[in-house]
Design a protein around this motif. Structure first.
Motif, short mmCIF file in Angstrom:
data_model
loop_
_atom_site.label_atom_id
_atom_site.label_comp_id
_atom_site.label_asym_id
_atom_site.label_seq_id
_atom_site.Cartn_x
_atom_site.Cartn_y
_atom_site.Cartn_z
N GLN A 15 0.86 -1.18 0.00
CA GLN A 15 0.00 0.00 0.00
C GLN A 15 0.90 1.23 0.00
O GLN A 15 1.65 1.45 0.94
CB GLN A 15 -0.89 -0.02 1.24
CG GLN A 15 -1.68 1.27 1.45
CD GLN A 15 -2.43 1.24 2.77
OE1 GLN A 15 -2.97 0.22 3.17
NE2 GLN A 15 -2.46 2.38 3.46
N PHE A 16 0.83 2.00 -1.08
CA PHE A 16 1.62 3.23 -1.16
C PHE A 16 0.74 4.39 -0.74
O PHE A 16 -0.34 4.60 -1.31
CB PHE A 16 2.09 3.47 -2.60
CG PHE A 16 3.15 2.49 -3.07
CD1 PHE A 16 4.48 2.71 -2.76
CD2 PHE A 16 2.81 1.38 -3.81
CE1 PHE A 16 5.46 1.82 -3.19
CE2 PHE A 16 3.77 0.49 -4.24
CZ PHE A 16 5.10 0.70 -3.93
N ASP A 17 1.19 5.15 0.25
CA ASP A 17 0.50 6.38 0.64
C ASP A 17 1.37 7.53 0.16
O ASP A 17 2.44 7.77 0.69
CB ASP A 17 0.32 6.43 2.16
CG ASP A 17 -0.78 5.46 2.61
OD1 ASP A 17 -1.56 5.01 1.74
OD2 ASP A 17 -0.85 5.17 3.81
N VAL A 18 0.87 8.20 -0.88
CA VAL A 18 1.71 9.16 -1.61
C VAL A 18 1.26 10.60 -1.35
O VAL A 18 0.08 10.92 -1.50
CB VAL A 18 1.64 8.86 -3.13
CG1 VAL A 18 2.56 9.79 -3.89
CG2 VAL A 18 2.00 7.40 -3.42
N VAL A 19 2.22 11.44 -0.93
CA VAL A 19 1.92 12.86 -0.73
C VAL A 19 3.06 13.70 -1.30
O VAL A 19 4.08 13.17 -1.71
CB VAL A 19 1.76 13.24 0.77
CG1 VAL A 19 0.51 12.68 1.36
CG2 VAL A 19 2.98 12.82 1.56
N SER A 20 2.85 15.01 -1.29
CA SER A 20 3.92 15.92 -1.70
C SER A 20 4.18 16.92 -0.59
O SER A 20 3.26 17.32 0.13
CB SER A 20 3.53 16.66 -2.97
OG SER A 20 4.46 17.72 -3.19
N ASP A 21 5.44 17.31 -0.47
CA ASP A 21 5.82 18.31 0.53
C ASP A 21 5.69 19.72 -0.03
O ASP A 21 5.74 20.70 0.71
CB ASP A 21 7.28 18.08 0.95
CG ASP A 21 7.37 17.53 2.35
OD1 ASP A 21 6.31 17.23 2.93
OD2 ASP A 21 8.50 17.39 2.87
N ASP A 22 5.61 19.83 -1.36
CA ASP A 22 5.58 21.17 -1.95
C ASP A 22 4.59 21.23 -3.12
O ASP A 22 3.41 21.43 -2.91
CB ASP A 22 6.99 21.61 -2.37
CG ASP A 22 7.83 20.47 -2.93
OD1 ASP A 22 7.30 19.71 -3.76
OD2 ASP A 22 9.01 20.35 -2.55
N VAL A 23 5.08 21.01 -4.33
CA VAL A 23 4.20 21.12 -5.50
C VAL A 23 3.73 19.74 -5.92
O VAL A 23 4.05 18.75 -5.29
CB VAL A 23 4.96 21.81 -6.67
CG1 VAL A 23 5.43 23.19 -6.27
CG2 VAL A 23 6.13 20.95 -7.13
N SER A 24 2.95 19.69 -6.98
CA SER A 24 2.44 18.41 -7.47
C SER A 24 3.52 17.65 -8.23
O SER A 24 4.23 18.21 -9.06
CB SER A 24 1.25 18.73 -8.40
OG SER A 24 0.62 17.56 -8.79
N HIS A 25 3.66 16.36 -7.89
CA HIS A 25 4.62 15.48 -8.58
C HIS A 25 3.87 14.27 -9.11
O HIS A 25 2.75 13.98 -8.69
CB HIS A 25 5.71 14.99 -7.63
CG HIS A 25 6.52 16.08 -6.99
ND1 HIS A 25 7.61 16.64 -7.59
CD2 HIS A 25 6.37 16.70 -5.79
CE1 HIS A 25 8.13 17.57 -6.79
NE2 HIS A 25 7.38 17.64 -5.69
N GLY A 26 4.51 13.56 -10.03
CA GLY A 26 3.91 12.32 -10.52
C GLY A 26 4.74 11.14 -10.04
O GLY A 26 5.91 11.03 -10.38
N PHE A 27 4.13 10.28 -9.21
CA PHE A 27 4.85 9.12 -8.67
C PHE A 27 4.70 7.97 -9.66
O PHE A 27 3.66 7.32 -9.73
CB PHE A 27 4.25 8.77 -7.30
CG PHE A 27 4.81 7.51 -6.67
CD1 PHE A 27 6.12 7.46 -6.24
CD2 PHE A 27 4.00 6.40 -6.50
CE1 PHE A 27 6.62 6.30 -5.64
CE2 PHE A 27 4.49 5.25 -5.89
CZ PHE A 27 5.81 5.19 -5.47
N GLY A 28 5.75 7.77 -10.47
CA GLY A 28 5.70 6.72 -11.50
C GLY A 28 6.62 5.58 -11.13
O GLY A 28 7.76 5.79 -10.75
#
Ligand code: CUA
Length: 182
Positions: free
Chosen positions: A108-121
């Protein structure tokens, strides 16, 4: 026909041709049915209609029971054990905690960003694409994936996020499950 025509283009062309021919036959049949005028036996028609209705109901119910047990359910169904990996994207790196998971067990990946929008590929070692989700600030994007094969997997940023976007590369190590012999 150009020789470079891809198989998808061929399939689409064939499918269109089939639809056009079937449509023409249907149109012709409909046209013919409007010009033929015979004595109508309404009792017989009603009986036929009822038989068709029964046939359709039987077909649909059989299809339902023949397929419903094979219907895949979403990953959110049930609470099977998962490995949780917290992913944080930031200009210009990935924090992946932990960066090692076990093969054959759902992650289970819980994905967030610390700043701007990124794409987790996520890619294989040979850069074969597996999946991607957005990493956005203040909101966790949850995605599930099971790595079947042990090895190194690559993380790339798939959304332009600034000057060093192209440097946002990281990796996840997938190790063989104990006793799997891999
Ligand atoms: Cu982060 Cu592009």
């Amino acid at each position: 026909m150009p020789t470079s025509m891809g198989s998808t283009a061929i399939i689409i062309s064939v499918a269109y041709s089939v639809v056009v021919v079937l449509g023409a036959i249907l149109a012709w049949g409909l046209y013919r049915s409007t010009i033929r005028r015979r004595a109508v036996d309404t009792h017989k028609l009603a009986e036929r209609e009822r038989n068709w209705l029964i046939a359709v109901i039987v077909a649909l119910v059989s299809l339902l029971f023949a397929t419903i047990f094979f219907t895949p359910y979403g990953d959110s169904a049930g609470n099977k054990p998962v490995q949780v990996v917290k992913v944080t994207g930031l200009q210009f790196a990935w924090k992946i905690q932990p960066a090692t998971v076990v093969a054959g067990k759902k992650v289970q990946f819980d994905v967030v960003s610390d700043d701007v929008s990124h794409g987790f590929g996520v890619y294989t070692k040979g850069y074969k694409y597996l999946f991607q989700v957005q990493a956005v600030p203040d909101s966790v994007t949850r995605v599930f994936h099971t790595f079947d094969e042990p090895g190194v997997y690559r993380i790339l940023c798939l959304e332009f996020c600034g000057r060093d976007h192209h440097l946002m590369e990281a990796q996840i190590e997938v190790i063989a499950a104990e006793g799997s012999g891999k």
